[in-house]
Design a protein around this motif. Sequence first.
Motif, PDB file in Angstrom:
ATOM      1  N   LEU A  35     -52.572  14.459  23.223  1.00  0.00           N
ATOM      2  CA  LEU A  35     -51.324  16.262  22.715  1.00  0.00           C
ATOM      3  C   LEU A  35     -51.522  16.945  24.599  1.00  0.00           C
ATOM      4  CD1 LEU A  35     -50.909  16.420  19.844  1.00  0.00           C
ATOM      5  CD2 LEU A  35     -49.370  15.345  21.024  1.00  0.00           C
ATOM      6  N   GLN A  36     -52.900  16.668  25.758  1.00  0.00           N
ATOM      7  CA  GLN A  36     -52.546  17.280  26.630  1.00  0.00           C
ATOM      8  C   GLN A  36     -52.339  16.234  28.013  1.00  0.00           C
ATOM      9  OE1 GLN A  36     -57.238  16.911  27.630  1.00  0.00           O
ATOM     10  NE2 GLN A  36     -57.501  19.436  26.555  1.00  0.00           N
ATOM     11  N   LYS A  37     -51.983  15.092  27.689  1.00  0.00           N
ATOM     12  CA  LYS A  37     -51.107  14.103  28.598  1.00  0.00           C
ATOM     13  C   LYS A  37     -49.653  13.766  27.744  1.00  0.00           C
ATOM     14  CE  LYS A  37     -51.046  10.046  31.194  1.00  0.00           C
ATOM     15  NZ  LYS A  37     -51.535   8.860  31.399  1.00  0.00           N
ATOM     16  N   TYR A  38     -49.107  13.554  26.834  1.00  0.00           N
ATOM     17  CA  TYR A  38     -48.173  13.410  26.406  1.00  0.00           C
ATOM     18  C   TYR A  38     -47.018  14.809  24.945  1.00  0.00           C
ATOM     19  CZ  TYR A  38     -49.059   8.815  27.757  1.00  0.00           C
ATOM     20  OH  TYR A  38     -50.068   7.750  28.578  1.00  0.00           O
TER      21      TYR A  38
ATOM     22  N   VAL B 262     -55.464   8.162  29.140  1.00  0.00           N
ATOM     23  CA  VAL B 262     -55.817   9.660  29.235  1.00  0.00           C
ATOM     24  C   VAL B 262     -56.902  10.250  29.954  1.00  0.00           C
ATOM     25  CG1 VAL B 262     -54.334  10.097  26.884  1.00  0.00           C
ATOM     26  CG2 VAL B 262     -56.848   9.678  27.190  1.00  0.00           C
TER      27      VAL B 262
ATOM     28  N   GLY C  10     -55.766  15.740  20.554  1.00  0.00           N
ATOM     29  CA  GLY C  10     -55.508  16.346  21.539  1.00  0.00           C
ATOM     30  C   GLY C  10     -55.962  16.113  22.593  1.00  0.00           C
ATOM     31  N   VAL C  11     -56.887  15.717  22.955  1.00  0.00           N
ATOM     32  CA  VAL C  11     -56.786  15.410  24.530  1.00  0.00           C
ATOM     33  C   VAL C  11     -55.721  14.207  24.394  1.00  0.00           C
ATOM     34  CG1 VAL C  11     -59.377  14.887  24.638  1.00  0.00           C
ATOM     35  CG2 VAL C  11     -58.087  12.512  23.523  1.00  0.00           C
TER      36      VAL C  11
ATOM     37  N   LEU D  47     -63.601  18.469  21.334  1.00  0.00           N
ATOM     38  CA  LEU D  47     -62.229  17.919  21.969  1.00  0.00           C
ATOM     39  C   LEU D  47     -62.054  16.134  20.330  1.00  0.00           C
ATOM     40  CD1 LEU D  47     -63.259  16.691  26.085  1.00  0.00           C
ATOM     41  CD2 LEU D  47     -61.830  18.254  24.593  1.00  0.00           C
TER      42      LEU D  47
END
Length: 71
Positions: A10-13, A52, A7-8, A3
């Motif tokens: 861009l998983q949400k935004y 996040v 990456g974390v 992770l």
Amino acid sequence: MELTLRGVILQKYPSASAFARSMGWPRQKASDIMNGRRRPSAEEMTMIANDVGLTNAETFMSVFFPSVSTK
């Protein structure tokens, strides 16, 4: 799978701009943090983690301190 902070986020935004708006930060600050050009403060790390959904301490550590060995 490793992770990354980027990456974390861009998983949400869909973009640094969307993340920046959510955090109430300038886009450049969010982009610099996401791309490792700026280290977030402890307060900023907490804000990002809450935003996040990083609730697991081990995941938090691997995202914000990837080079710290746990061995």
